[in-house]
Scaffold this motif. Structure first.
Motif, PDB file in Angstrom:
ATOM      1  N   PHE A 181      20.781  58.492  33.123  1.00 58.62           N
ATOM      2  CA  PHE A 181      21.647  57.397  32.595  1.00 58.62           C
ATOM      3  C   PHE A 181      22.358  56.758  33.753  1.00 58.62           C
ATOM      4  O   PHE A 181      22.854  57.246  34.864  1.00 58.62           O
ATOM      5  CB  PHE A 181      22.594  57.953  31.530  1.00 58.62           C
ATOM      6  N   ASN A 182      22.453  55.359  33.534  1.00 57.02           N
ATOM      7  CA  ASN A 182      23.286  54.606  34.670  1.00 57.02           C
ATOM      8  C   ASN A 182      24.836  54.926  34.827  1.00 57.02           C
ATOM      9  O   ASN A 182      25.263  54.670  33.989  1.00 57.02           O
ATOM     10  CB  ASN A 182      23.023  53.144  34.549  1.00 57.02           C
ATOM     11  N   VAL A 183      25.234  54.933  35.933  1.00 63.11           N
ATOM     12  CA  VAL A 183      26.613  54.910  36.202  1.00 63.11           C
ATOM     13  C   VAL A 183      26.971  54.228  37.363  1.00 63.11           C
ATOM     14  O   VAL A 183      26.200  53.698  38.441  1.00 63.11           O
ATOM     15  CB  VAL A 183      27.108  56.445  36.569  1.00 63.11           C
ATOM     16  N   ARG A 184      28.163  53.755  37.505  1.00 61.87           N
ATOM     17  CA  ARG A 184      28.814  52.840  38.523  1.00 61.87           C
ATOM     18  C   ARG A 184      28.822  53.412  39.826  1.00 61.87           C
ATOM     19  O   ARG A 184      28.437  52.609  40.943  1.00 61.87           O
ATOM     20  CB  ARG A 184      29.835  52.012  38.093  1.00 61.87           C
ATOM     21  N   ASP A 185      29.342  54.455  39.957  1.00 52.86           N
ATOM     22  CA  ASP A 185      29.640  55.065  41.422  1.00 52.86           C
ATOM     23  C   ASP A 185      29.306  56.573  41.318  1.00 52.86           C
ATOM     24  O   ASP A 185      29.726  57.430  40.361  1.00 52.86           O
ATOM     25  CB  ASP A 185      31.284  54.778  41.686  1.00 52.86           C
ATOM     26  N   ILE A 186      28.465  57.046  42.333  1.00 53.83           N
ATOM     27  CA  ILE A 186      28.175  58.416  42.064  1.00 53.83           C
ATOM     28  C   ILE A 186      29.435  59.223  42.520  1.00 53.83           C
ATOM     29  O   ILE A 186      29.160  60.560  41.819  1.00 53.83           O
ATOM     30  CB  ILE A 186      26.876  58.781  43.035  1.00 53.83           C
ATOM     31  N   GLN A 207      27.468  72.813  27.505  1.00 52.04           N
ATOM     32  CA  GLN A 207      26.464  73.691  26.464  1.00 52.04           C
ATOM     33  C   GLN A 207      25.138  74.042  26.882  1.00 52.04           C
ATOM     34  O   GLN A 207      24.112  74.740  26.338  1.00 52.04           O
ATOM     35  CB  GLN A 207      26.271  72.754  25.001  1.00 52.04           C
ATOM     36  N   GLY A 208      24.859  73.718  28.232  1.00 54.22           N
ATOM     37  CA  GLY A 208      23.551  74.033  29.061  1.00 54.22           C
ATOM     38  C   GLY A 208      22.570  73.118  28.784  1.00 54.22           C
ATOM     39  O   GLY A 208      21.495  73.289  29.124  1.00 54.22           O
ATOM     40  N   GLY A 209      22.869  72.090  28.089  1.00 48.90           N
ATOM     41  CA  GLY A 209      21.768  70.713  28.235  1.00 48.90           C
ATOM     42  C   GLY A 209      21.499  69.989  29.773  1.00 48.90           C
ATOM     43  O   GLY A 209      22.758  69.810  30.502  1.00 48.90           O
ATOM     44  N   ARG A 210      20.272  70.001  29.970  1.00 50.96           N
ATOM     45  CA  ARG A 210      20.025  69.305  31.096  1.00 50.96           C
ATOM     46  C   ARG A 210      20.279  67.731  31.199  1.00 50.96           C
ATOM     47  O   ARG A 210      19.940  67.159  30.122  1.00 50.96           O
ATOM     48  CB  ARG A 210      18.489  69.456  31.662  1.00 50.96           C
ATOM     49  N   PHE A 211      20.953  67.266  32.104  1.00 48.65           N
ATOM     50  CA  PHE A 211      21.219  65.659  32.119  1.00 48.65           C
ATOM     51  C   PHE A 211      20.992  65.331  33.411  1.00 48.65           C
ATOM     52  O   PHE A 211      21.037  65.948  34.568  1.00 48.65           O
ATOM     53  CB  PHE A 211      22.595  65.385  31.461  1.00 48.65           C
ATOM     54  N   ALA A 212      20.988  63.884  33.806  1.00 45.05           N
ATOM     55  CA  ALA A 212      20.976  63.315  35.014  1.00 45.05           C
ATOM     56  C   ALA A 212      21.530  61.904  34.903  1.00 45.05           C
ATOM     57  O   ALA A 212      21.572  61.395  33.928  1.00 45.05           O
ATOM     58  CB  ALA A 212      19.472  63.407  35.508  1.00 45.05           C
ATOM     59  N   VAL A 213      22.143  61.395  36.112  1.00 42.16           N
ATOM     60  CA  VAL A 213      22.501  60.116  36.170  1.00 42.16           C
ATOM     61  C   VAL A 213      22.013  59.539  37.600  1.00 42.16           C
ATOM     62  O   VAL A 213      21.863  60.169  38.356  1.00 42.16           O
ATOM     63  CB  VAL A 213      24.103  60.147  36.433  1.00 42.16           C
ATOM     64  N   VAL A 214      22.092  58.004  37.525  1.00 43.02           N
ATOM     65  CA  VAL A 214      21.815  57.498  38.818  1.00 43.02           C
ATOM     66  C   VAL A 214      22.831  56.343  38.824  1.00 43.02           C
ATOM     67  O   VAL A 214      23.295  55.754  37.879  1.00 43.02           O
ATOM     68  CB  VAL A 214      20.328  56.839  38.577  1.00 43.02           C
ATOM     69  N   ALA A 215      22.980  56.175  40.291  1.00 39.60           N
ATOM     70  CA  ALA A 215      24.137  55.194  40.670  1.00 39.60           C
ATOM     71  C   ALA A 215      23.334  54.253  41.663  1.00 39.60           C
ATOM     72  O   ALA A 215      22.673  54.654  42.265  1.00 39.60           O
ATOM     73  CB  ALA A 215      25.203  55.694  41.103  1.00 39.60           C
TER      74      ALA A 215
END
Length: 258
Positions: free
Chosen positions: A207-212, A246-254
């Motif tokens: 998911f897109n974020v503005r600043d890492i 809760q242990g769910g895997r997620f990722a972000v990209v900046a």
């Protein structure tokens, strides 16, 4: 073939604690959580700047019974859910839910590909969307990554369903090749064969974020666990992969740092 056929159009978190998950992702991604339940199905809608971006719901008991951890499910838009589900089944996929209608919303099906990765199909009852989110819009899905037992076979499967084409292949050294795939000529994700002793196979959605750096602070402050990153990737963007509380895997990209 419509513009949305073969494009990721929705993301849904199946979790063991919807309320706490909504609090975490609202803090990290910047989403606003709103109840959007239908009779018998509690559901939380996640939006940003007034645009719907994702949803979350409690993990079905049948999935919990398998020992599965909370997970993100990506929905790929198709012109005909029943036709594509049947085609996927003929190619070795397994349909776990549907095809079925969501009243006043659309038709969907949930499957695992021939190598066991979970994904979903979706067609809106309203027809073609007038404004599908752009790949880099903050709060929306920005990248789609499949770690497969055999990436070459996985690409052949998905391209036959969605018309995806190969883009650049990035040499990852001992880890192998990272094959980008495109929708209508625009790269939207990558696939690679799982290196030995690495993370489990399956889809990861960025998911897109503005600043890492700011997002890293938010993850740590909100009870998340960083598994990788911040890491710069080819093209200059920065990513983090982690686990929610809760242990769910997620990722972000900046975007690249200025």
């Amino acid at each position: 073939m419509s513009e949305s056929h073969g494009k990721f159009v929705w993301y849904e978190l199946l979790t063991t604690d919807p309320a706490k998950a909504a609090t975490f992702y609202s803090a990290v991604i910047g989403w606003e959580a709103k109840d959007a339940s239908i009779p018998g199905v509690p559901y939380t809608l996640l939006s940003i700047n007034g645009e719907s971006a994702a949803g979350l719901m409690e993990m079905p008991e049948t999935l919990r019974a398998t020992g599965a951890k909370p997970l993100w499910l990506g929905y790929v838009g198709v012109d005909d859910v029943d036709k594509i589900a049947a085609l996927a089944t003929a190619k070795g996929a397994v349909v776990h839910k549907g095809p079925a209608d969501i009243p006043n919303v659309g038709r969907f099906a949930v499957l695992t590909d021939p190598q066991g990765a979970l994904f979903a199909l979706f067609k809106s009852h309203g027809g073609e969307s007038a404004s599908l989110p752009q790949l880099r819009n903050p709060g929306h899905g920005g990248w789609h990554e499949l770690i497969a037992a055999n990436a070459q076979d996985a690409f052949a499967f998905y391209s036959s369903l969605f018309g995806w084409t190969k883009a650049e292949a990035i040499d990852m050294g001992p880890m192998g090749s990272y094959q980008l795939f495109a929708h209508n000529g625009v790269p939207i994700g990558g696939m690679m064969t799982c290196p030995q002793a690495q993370a489990p196979t399956g889809w990861t959605y960025y998911f897109n974020v503005r600043d890492i750096k700011d997002t890293l602070t938010r993850i740590n402050a909100s009870g998340g666990t960083v598994q990788m990153g911040p890491q710069e990737v080819p093209g200059g963007s920065w990513i983090i992969q982690g686990l929610d509380p809760q242990g769910g895997r997620f990722a972000v990209v900046a975007p690249p740092k200025e």
